[in-house]
Design a protein around this motif. Sequence first.
Motif, mmCIF file in Angstrom:
data_model
loop_
_atom_site.group_PDB
_atom_site.id
_atom_site.type_symbol
_atom_site.label_atom_id
_atom_site.label_comp_id
_atom_site.label_asym_id
_atom_site.label_seq_id
_atom_site.Cartn_x
_atom_site.Cartn_y
_atom_site.Cartn_z
ATOM 1 N N ALA A 14 0.826 -1.212 0.000
ATOM 2 C CA ALA A 14 0.000 0.000 0.000
ATOM 3 C C ALA A 14 0.858 1.258 0.000
ATOM 4 O O ALA A 14 0.577 2.219 -0.728
ATOM 5 C CB ALA A 14 -0.935 -0.005 1.207
ATOM 6 N N SER A 15 1.929 1.269 0.799
ATOM 7 C CA SER A 15 2.766 2.467 0.874
ATOM 8 C C SER A 15 3.488 2.720 -0.447
ATOM 9 O O SER A 15 3.695 3.875 -0.846
ATOM 10 C CB SER A 15 3.768 2.363 2.031
ATOM 11 N N TRP A 16 3.863 1.646 -1.137
ATOM 12 C CA TRP A 16 4.517 1.820 -2.437
ATOM 13 C C TRP A 16 3.546 2.424 -3.451
ATOM 14 O O TRP A 16 3.900 3.342 -4.196
ATOM 15 C CB TRP A 16 5.062 0.492 -2.949
ATOM 16 N N LEU A 17 2.312 1.932 -3.474
ATOM 17 C CA LEU A 17 1.326 2.498 -4.389
ATOM 18 C C LEU A 17 1.078 3.971 -4.054
ATOM 19 O O LEU A 17 0.925 4.803 -4.951
ATOM 20 C CB LEU A 17 0.019 1.714 -4.327
ATOM 21 N N HIS A 18 1.057 4.296 -2.771
ATOM 22 C CA HIS A 18 0.877 5.692 -2.360
ATOM 23 C C HIS A 18 1.996 6.560 -2.930
ATOM 24 O O HIS A 18 1.739 7.644 -3.467
ATOM 25 C CB HIS A 18 0.864 5.772 -0.828
ATOM 26 N N TYR A 19 3.242 6.083 -2.811
ATOM 27 C CA TYR A 19 4.366 6.852 -3.354
ATOM 28 C C TYR A 19 4.254 6.990 -4.868
ATOM 29 O O TYR A 19 4.377 8.098 -5.412
ATOM 30 C CB TYR A 19 5.702 6.184 -2.999
ATOM 31 N N VAL A 20 4.040 5.892 -5.564
ATOM 32 C CA VAL A 20 3.994 5.918 -7.030
ATOM 33 C C VAL A 20 2.904 6.865 -7.520
ATOM 34 O O VAL A 20 3.126 7.678 -8.426
ATOM 35 C CB VAL A 20 3.786 4.494 -7.591
ATOM 36 N N CYS A 21 1.735 6.799 -6.921
ATOM 37 C CA CYS A 21 0.632 7.631 -7.401
ATOM 38 C C CYS A 21 0.866 9.107 -7.102
ATOM 39 O O CYS A 21 0.472 9.968 -7.910
ATOM 40 C CB CYS A 21 -0.682 7.157 -6.790
ATOM 41 N N GLY A 22 1.513 9.422 -5.993
ATOM 42 C CA GLY A 22 1.873 10.816 -5.743
ATOM 43 C C GLY A 22 2.831 11.340 -6.797
ATOM 44 O O GLY A 22 2.697 12.480 -7.270
ATOM 45 N N GLU A 23 3.783 10.511 -7.199
ATOM 46 C CA GLU A 23 4.730 10.904 -8.235
ATOM 47 C C GLU A 23 4.053 10.986 -9.605
ATOM 48 O O GLU A 23 4.388 11.840 -10.429
ATOM 49 C CB GLU A 23 5.895 9.904 -8.280
ATOM 50 N N VAL A 24 3.091 10.107 -9.850
ATOM 51 C CA VAL A 24 2.341 10.154 -11.105
ATOM 52 C C VAL A 24 1.569 11.461 -11.212
ATOM 53 O O VAL A 24 1.565 12.124 -12.261
ATOM 54 C CB VAL A 24 1.400 8.931 -11.216
ATOM 55 N N ARG A 25 0.922 11.847 -10.125
ATOM 56 C CA ARG A 25 0.190 13.124 -10.159
ATOM 57 C C ARG A 25 1.139 14.283 -10.414
ATOM 58 O O ARG A 25 0.825 15.210 -11.182
ATOM 59 C CB ARG A 25 -0.568 13.336 -8.849
ATOM 60 N N ALA A 26 2.317 14.255 -9.788
ATOM 61 C CA ALA A 26 3.292 15.330 -10.002
ATOM 62 C C ALA A 26 3.791 15.337 -11.440
ATOM 63 O O ALA A 26 3.965 16.406 -12.044
ATOM 64 C CB ALA A 26 4.460 15.164 -9.029
ATOM 65 N N ALA A 27 4.031 14.158 -12.004
ATOM 66 C CA ALA A 27 4.492 14.079 -13.392
ATOM 67 C C ALA A 27 3.419 14.598 -14.346
ATOM 68 O O ALA A 27 3.716 15.324 -15.309
ATOM 69 C CB ALA A 27 4.869 12.639 -13.741
ATOM 70 N N MET A 28 2.173 14.257 -14.092
ATOM 71 C CA MET A 28 1.086 14.722 -14.940
ATOM 72 C C MET A 28 0.943 16.242 -14.844
ATOM 73 O O MET A 28 0.714 16.924 -15.845
ATOM 74 C CB MET A 28 -0.209 14.012 -14.568
#
Length: 381
Positions: free
Chosen positions: A296-310
């Motif tokens: 869960a924590s890994w998905l949280h990190y990845v999705c935060g970075e995805v939002r920043a990249a977008m």
Amino acid sequence: MGIFQSFFLGGFECSTQIRRDGRRLDLLRSTGHDRFALQDYRALAEHGIAAVRDGLRWHLIEKAPGVYDWDSFLPMLQAAEEAGVQVIWDLCHYGWPEDIDIWSDAFPARLAAYAAAAAEVIVRETGRPPLLCPVNEISFWAWAGGEVGRFGPNRTGEGARLKRQLVRAALAATRAVREAVPGARFVCAEPLIHVEPALHDAPDHVAGAEGHRNSQFEAVDLMLGRAEPELGGGPDCLDLVGVNFYPFNQWYHGGSTIPLGHHAFRPLRDMLLEVWERYSRPMFIAETGAEGSGRASWLHYVCGEVRAAMAAGVPLEGVCLYPILDYHGWDNDRLCATGLLSSPDASGRRRVHEPLAEELRAQRARLEAARVTAPGLDAAA
């Protein structure tokens, strides 16, 4: 509307490589997904996942040269249709029929013929051109199979040679499918890595780290014809760019893994931006996940970075949780608790990993509304 039916995808581990000890793996069988595909697809739909990565098993399909038996594939294809799930089908996921010499000219030709035949089966059954990944993770396979002998073809010191052979095969398959089924789409899924010099004041460490880091782009550059055009690459052979990113994808040159949170850990947003600026093709995270309590924590990190990249202008199409099912490890058969869903019971029921499901619900709410379509998508088709 983006390319995929949902921003989050689920990836079914479908590796079929032959290990050092001669045993062939079949992850679709060992996870039970080949038997319970319809239940699995419907279970993912309950979590808002309407698109998946899945695979064909070439060694089961091509029983003799040019002779195809689709019995291992058709039930899965029909299950996906019944469940209304969109599938990216991997055609060659580390395994191939044992009668083919992977180093020979016959290998690209056989993959091309099989790929075209598979595409024709899919369009006949569904009425739609397929979404295909001709050869999964060329760079990783070249390293694992050709450089360190972890699995087939079990060679050492021949990674560069294997990479080029796999590129030839992927190019041949892409062009054969385009001719057989116009409108087919293709995914090139490659590892996304960062390599840091262990000693910043040592030129050999700096150069070695940067050389290894840049190697992640080599297979795609070869597919595009930017490098070694004699292999036959060209702009028409790159469609969707998939990047595979795991917690162990950053390390010191010649040394240990760089953990998330360390000052040397490169932000995923920067890595995604680099890929977008390099290729300007539709992009998605084709594999990402962690094991055990870190899911869960890994998905949280990845999705935060995805939002920043977008927000920085990277038009990401989706994120694929991979593997979506718990599975037994390639080398030692230990249970790897990586999935949203567990191993099945006798009737195919799987337990849900609730912390990951809860994080997925939260991230869907944040990301589904932020879906964007990459500019120039029609031109890349």
